[in-house]
Structures are given as C-alpha cells and as structure tokens.
Design an enzyme around this catalytic site. Sequence first.
Site, PDB file in Angstrom:
ATOM      1  CB  CYS A 189      -8.597 -28.266   8.963  1.00 23.77           C
ATOM      2  SG  CYS A 189      -9.482 -26.771   9.464  1.00 23.77           S
TER       3      CYS A 189
ATOM      4  CG  PHE B  51      -5.700   3.146   5.577  1.00 23.96           C
ATOM      5  CD1 PHE B  51      -6.972   3.686   5.453  1.00 23.96           C
ATOM      6  CD2 PHE B  51      -5.477   2.203   6.573  1.00 23.96           C
ATOM      7  CE1 PHE B  51      -8.008   3.283   6.284  1.00 23.96           C
ATOM      8  CE2 PHE B  51      -6.507   1.793   7.415  1.00 23.96           C
ATOM      9  CZ  PHE B  51      -7.778   2.335   7.264  1.00 23.96           C
TER      10      PHE B  51
ATOM     11  N   GLY C 105       1.058   3.639   2.209  1.00 22.21           N
ATOM     12  CA  GLY C 105       1.393   4.189   3.523  1.00 22.21           C
ATOM     13  C   GLY C 105       0.413   5.253   3.963  1.00 22.21           C
TER      14      GLY C 105
ATOM     15  CB  CYS D 248     -10.872 -26.620   6.109  1.00 15.85           C
ATOM     16  SG  CYS D 248      -9.573 -25.394   5.868  1.00 15.85           S
TER      17      CYS D 248
ATOM     18  CB  CYS E  87      -5.954 -24.980   6.148  1.00 12.64           C
ATOM     19  SG  CYS E  87      -6.463 -25.084   7.873  1.00 12.64           S
TER      20      CYS E  87
ATOM     21  CG  ASP F 187      -6.368  -4.848   1.747  1.00 13.82           C
ATOM     22  OD1 ASP F 187      -6.845  -4.031   0.941  1.00 13.82           O
ATOM     23  OD2 ASP F 187      -6.107  -4.550   2.925  1.00 13.82           O
TER      24      ASP F 187
ATOM     25  CG  ASP G 116      -0.201  -0.048   2.522  1.00 13.34           C
ATOM     26  OD1 ASP G 116       1.035   0.105   2.532  1.00 13.34           O
ATOM     27  OD2 ASP G 116      -0.862  -0.215   3.555  1.00 13.34           O
TER      28      ASP G 116
ATOM     29  N   GLY H  74     -10.694   4.300   0.932  1.00 12.73           N
ATOM     30  CA  GLY H  74     -11.495   5.152   1.808  1.00 12.73           C
ATOM     31  C   GLY H  74     -12.835   4.566   2.197  1.00 12.73           C
TER      32      GLY H  74
ATOM     33  CG  HIS I  44      -9.342 -22.493   9.676  1.00 13.00           C
ATOM     34  ND1 HIS I  44      -9.790 -23.511   8.861  1.00 13.00           N
ATOM     35  CD2 HIS I  44     -10.435 -21.757  10.006  1.00 13.00           C
ATOM     36  CE1 HIS I  44     -11.105 -23.408   8.737  1.00 13.00           C
ATOM     37  NE2 HIS I  44     -11.524 -22.353   9.416  1.00 13.00           N
TER      38      HIS I  44
END
Length: 313
Positions: free
Chosen positions: A253, A41, A39, A248, A250, A210, A37, A160, A279
């Site tokens: 799991c 924000f 910076g 799942c 992952c 994100d 990003d 925003g 997870h």
Amino acid sequence: MILANTYHLHLQPGEEVVAGGGGLHKFMGWPGPMLTDSGGFQVFSLSEMRKITEEGVVFRSPHDGQMIKLTPERSIAIQNTLGADVIMAFDECPPYPATHQEVEAATERTYRWLERSIAAHQRQDQALFAIVQGGVYLDLRCQAATTLAQLDLPGFAIGGVSVGEPPELMAQIVQATTPLLPPQKPRYLMGVGTYREMAIAIASGVDLFDCVIPTRWARHGTAIVQGDRWNLKNAKFREDFGTLDPTCPCYTCQNFSRAYLSHLVRAQEILAYTLLSIHNITELIRFTQKIRQAIFSDRFVEEFGHWLVTKSC
Ligand SMILES: [Zn+2]
C-alpha cells in the site's frame, strides 16, 4: 509468528537440510517466532493411499511415490530437528462427516498419541502444545478438553475444525471447548480464519490462529480491504491509481496503486501474489491488533460485536 508445515518440509527439502542450514529461523531468515504443525492434518487431508494404525500413519509421498511412515515419535523427532519455538503433538484429525463412534476412536487415539508425543519430545526450548479433537460432537470435545487441561503443557490447541462442517457447528465447538482450556496458557484455534470466525473465537477466549486465507486469496488476485474481498481483475481497478487501502502501512500500500496491482494480476506476474500476500497478512494482523486494543479498553463488544452476528468475509 510463522507456521511451517512439518509434512511438506519433511518431504522437501527434508528436516536434515533445514537443520544443516542452522534450523528453521536461520534457514529461512526469519528472526521472529515460529510454529510447526505435527504433519497429521496434511497426511489426513492430502494423502491418498494412507493407512492408519495404532502405531501411526503410512502414506505415499506425492513427490516420489515412496511409502512414508509418520508416528508420534517420528513427527516430534522431525519437529525437534526443524527447531520451531512451538511444536504440535501428533493427532488424528477425523474427516467431516464421521460417526460418533469413529470420532470417539480418533479422539482416544489422539490422547494416546499425545502421551507418546510428550515422551518423545527432546528439546526444552520448544513448547509442545496438545490438540483437542472430537469432531462436531460436543460431548467428545468437552471430555477431551477437560482431560488435556489437566496436563502441565505450555499451550493447547483446538484442531479438526474448518474441515467442511457448517459455520454454526464450528462456532458451537469453539464456544464449548475454549473455556475448558487453561486461560493462563495460549489457546490456539487451528486453521481459522475469517474476520467473523476470529471475532467469534476471540470472544470465546482464543489467542492464536493460523489460516491460509490471506495468502490463498492473494494467489487468486484477491485483496482483503477493511473486511471486504476485492477481485483485482475487476475492470473498475484498471485505471484506479489510488492506494489499495490508504490506511494500511504495508509495503504494497505504501508503494503501488490498485491499477498496477490489477495489471500484475491480469498479466499473471508472480510479483502480484507476493504483494497481495504482504497486504492481506498485514490486514489480518491489523484486525487482531485492533481487537486487542478494544479488549484492553473494554470496547470489544461495542466495536466488534457486529462480527458476532453478521455473516461476512
Ligand atoms: Zn496494505
């Protein structure tokens, strides 16, 4: 894609250290795509003692109290040094609430800062995205999106949002703004989201998100399971030896029980937060993968329409 924060990396360890380690991907051992990003924000949301001028923003470092100046040129230089695949133009993110006049001034400044960001950008191997601002004012949003869409940039973001405005307003902003951005380029909604917010945004044409939710909730001992929030401190998990989510794939799991995760959370063992982050991120990625499949087979409204109307997660 992993998002790295320009603001945080500039303060610590510093972009030169990252560059010395071979750039972001090599430094953190991540071969996949990355985005930084601008910076902006964080400067606007985290820093006290900040001053905004046409030149840029001056703020006090929370690490050592030192005054730091961030301008479009400086933000882009830092991002060029960090070396992510996608970088963001430096923008002014007005707070919510703010008057039409204040947001209009911030939106116009964001455009001038975009022009300076484009001029400062030095690396052709990094894609620079523009950011639409405009607060909750649809006239400003639409004007900004229409203006930015005329620029030949590789991608566009809606910034925003998710700054405290009611969910209905965010939905209106996304629904009004997204169709004005080029459909053949990635459209990125920053700082979103939940299942519901993502489903609404995808229905409007957003491609990229994100959000801190999967990792923030993980740090609070909360798992996202098929759209529901589970607090693993809850007594019912103490002796539940089942898998968190049997569907799942992952690492968490595949290897650990709800009871073990509950124990780790209660004991405040840091492994708990890592396992739950793995997870939760997997869960949200699976959610968007299912949406992608539904779009390909023309079943999006049938399978995900309920997220467009109900309020959950
Ligand atoms: Zn899992």
